[in-house]
Design a protein around this motif. Structure first.
Motif, PDB file in Angstrom:
ATOM      1  N   PRO A 149       0.829  -1.215   0.000  1.00 53.04           N
ATOM      2  CA  PRO A 149       0.000   0.000   0.000  1.00 53.04           C
ATOM      3  C   PRO A 149       0.858   1.258   0.000  1.00 53.04           C
ATOM      4  O   PRO A 149       1.956   1.285   0.544  1.00 53.04           O
ATOM      5  N   THR A 150       0.311   2.299  -0.590  1.00 52.41           N
ATOM      6  CA  THR A 150       1.023   3.575  -0.648  1.00 52.41           C
ATOM      7  C   THR A 150       0.885   4.331   0.680  1.00 52.41           C
ATOM      8  O   THR A 150      -0.121   4.222   1.359  1.00 52.41           O
ATOM      9  N   LEU A 151       1.896   5.082   1.014  1.00 49.89           N
ATOM     10  CA  LEU A 151       1.884   5.884   2.234  1.00 49.89           C
ATOM     11  C   LEU A 151       1.452   7.319   1.971  1.00 49.89           C
ATOM     12  O   LEU A 151       1.451   8.142   2.879  1.00 49.89           O
ATOM     13  N   ALA A 152       1.072   7.623   0.742  1.00 47.34           N
ATOM     14  CA  ALA A 152       0.744   8.996   0.358  1.00 47.34           C
ATOM     15  C   ALA A 152      -0.302   9.644   1.269  1.00 47.34           C
ATOM     16  O   ALA A 152      -0.101  10.786   1.703  1.00 47.34           O
TER      17      ALA A 152
END
Length: 113
Positions: A2-5
């Motif tokens: 998953p992205t941490l954005a």
């Protein structure tokens, strides 16, 4: 993976809020208790206009909420966990600053700084 954005964006907003001394003081005051803008302005020694601009920023960042109380508005932290986070962050920053000062003083004694 998953992205941490989204988490990074939240931290950036929190950092922006803390980047201004008046906003820091507002958050620390609201950590103690909710308050009306006039009370905050007097306590912090700032104009109501200036306070209003900072409260708008903190609202936009999602850190404080405006709660209608009759015909008046009261401000409070958006979540009680923010108060705990501010306490933890302040304690950590003070401890790190003290360690950094000791390290620099030790290095200066050795002629390194």
């Amino acid at each position: 993976m998953p992205t941490l954005a989204p988490e990074i964006e939240v931290l950036v907003r929190f950092g922006r809020a803390l980047a201004d001394p008046i906003r820091c003081r507002i958050l620390l005051a609201l950590r103690q208790a909710p308050a009306h803008p006039a009370e905050l302005a007097e306590t912090l020694g700032v104009s109501r206009t200036r306070l209003s601009n900072h409260l708008a920023c903190l609202r936009d960042c999602g850190l404080v909420v405006a709660v209608p109380v009759g015909r008046r508005i009261r401000y409070e932290l958006a979540d009680a966990r923010l108060g705990h986070a501010l306490d933890d962050l302040r304690a950590a920053v003070v401890a790190v600053a003290a360690d950094a000062e000791r390290t620099c003083a030790d290095a200066a004694e050795k002629g390194c700084c």
